[in-house]
Design an enzyme around this catalytic site. Sequence first.
Site, PDB file in Angstrom:
ATOM      1  N   TYR A  82       4.264 -22.858  31.742  1.00 45.08           N
ATOM      2  CA  TYR A  82       4.773 -22.863  30.454  1.00 45.08           C
ATOM      3  C   TYR A  82       5.252 -21.604  29.888  1.00 45.08           C
ATOM      4  O   TYR A  82       4.595 -20.432  30.111  1.00 45.08           O
ATOM      5  CB  TYR A  82       3.778 -23.408  29.450  1.00 45.08           C
ATOM      6  CG  TYR A  82       4.396 -23.954  28.154  1.00 45.08           C
ATOM      7  CD1 TYR A  82       5.209 -25.116  28.300  1.00 45.08           C
ATOM      8  CD2 TYR A  82       4.370 -23.502  26.882  1.00 45.08           C
ATOM      9  CE1 TYR A  82       5.722 -25.715  27.127  1.00 45.08           C
ATOM     10  CE2 TYR A  82       5.112 -24.044  25.740  1.00 45.08           C
ATOM     11  CZ  TYR A  82       5.702 -25.270  25.865  1.00 45.08           C
ATOM     12  OH  TYR A  82       6.246 -25.555  24.985  1.00 45.08           O
ATOM     13  N   TYR A 273      14.757 -32.172  25.503  1.00 45.47           N
ATOM     14  CA  TYR A 273      13.656 -31.525  25.073  1.00 45.47           C
ATOM     15  C   TYR A 273      12.069 -31.702  25.843  1.00 45.47           C
ATOM     16  O   TYR A 273      10.953 -31.226  25.626  1.00 45.47           O
ATOM     17  CB  TYR A 273      13.157 -32.177  23.650  1.00 45.47           C
ATOM     18  CG  TYR A 273      12.576 -33.315  23.463  1.00 45.47           C
ATOM     19  CD1 TYR A 273      11.110 -33.752  23.424  1.00 45.47           C
ATOM     20  CD2 TYR A 273      13.232 -34.706  23.534  1.00 45.47           C
ATOM     21  CE1 TYR A 273      10.747 -34.971  23.260  1.00 45.47           C
ATOM     22  CE2 TYR A 273      12.945 -35.584  23.397  1.00 45.47           C
ATOM     23  CZ  TYR A 273      11.715 -35.996  23.318  1.00 45.47           C
ATOM     24  OH  TYR A 273      11.107 -37.350  23.335  1.00 45.47           O
ATOM     25  N   GLY A 274      12.581 -32.152  27.211  1.00 48.35           N
ATOM     26  CA  GLY A 274      11.534 -32.477  28.266  1.00 48.35           C
ATOM     27  C   GLY A 274      12.153 -32.736  29.268  1.00 48.35           C
ATOM     28  O   GLY A 274      13.372 -33.271  29.259  1.00 48.35           O
TER      29      GLY A 274
END
Length: 366
Positions: A82, A273-274
């Site tokens: 991340y 968003y993903g």
Amino acid sequence: MFSQLLRRHITPTLQRRATSIEQRRTTCICAQSLQYCENGEPADVLQLVELDISEPKMNEVLVRLLAAPINPADINTIQGKYPVKPPLPAIAGNEGVGEVLRTGGSVQKFKRGQRVVVVENGLGTWRTHANFTEQQLLCIPHEMDLASAATLVVNPPTAYRMLKDFVPLAQGDCIIQNGANSAVGQIVHQLCKAWGLKSIGIVRNRPNLEELKTYLKLLGASEVITEEELAQKDVATKLCKLPSPRLALNCVGGKNASDMAKLLAAKGVMVTYGGMSRKPVMIPTPALIFKSISFCGFWVTHWMREHKGKPERDKMFAELIEFFNKGKLKGAKHEMVPLKEYKTAVAATLNVKGMVGKKYILEMKC
């Protein structure tokens, strides 16, 4: 005579020292924390450790954490995949709800007993106690249920901002989204209902498909279709009772995103968003040339940092909290898991593969 004077002066001093030592003993808290010293799979690198928590500094608030969810971003952070990479060793978790125990001398906003949520990323919420600064916390009503409060800071703002910031939607307008049964997807359908918008949800096929469709429609979805139905040539005809979507919300990627883009109205916008499929977003050329479709991305962590202390953020949280309190919003299906059983919860989160639609929340019971 001298001994009496000596006792008179020394005894109070010893008593003060004893009191000071006793105060330190009672104010120093031993917190249970899920810590990792290296990046890797959560089951391999997470350890439940005890850490002493000191008295809060002048601008700090000592919080007893009550509950914290396990989000995909938490897993990715532990794995080192991340963008947010806390210095190691680090305590896992990015959001959670707690109760104020004590405050530093200069703290103005908070007092003992108030419920608060952590609004800054990367601070480590998978623990029983922690000191935070005033700016890292937001006060919430006691009436808000624990699960909704614990998950207030990531999924609801993601849904809220994507519906607010990319297309000026009016009542009766339509949006389309994949991952419709995800935590964000469920909030999107509910917000659309609250704001008078139509919404189309796309989900994976599964044995309990009709049950899922019924559930999402109860939340506010106008229509729910499968990925296979989305890929059919006559899908637009099947959805003809609804306006062409002006906004598409994508958390899957790959062919699914391309098929969604084909349904967008002229000058529509797709927000990614993903990327659950781990496949790139393939943009159909006709969508760019003939319909002027726009493609962009959204990361709630970046938005929260940019709007720290700004009225837009306060207004958003105030409206979201009001919706929760009035029953216009409810959190995703969830399961509370004791902190000591974190391995079971993390393993279950990794195994859901977008099909279960249930969020695991760690309950910080000592």
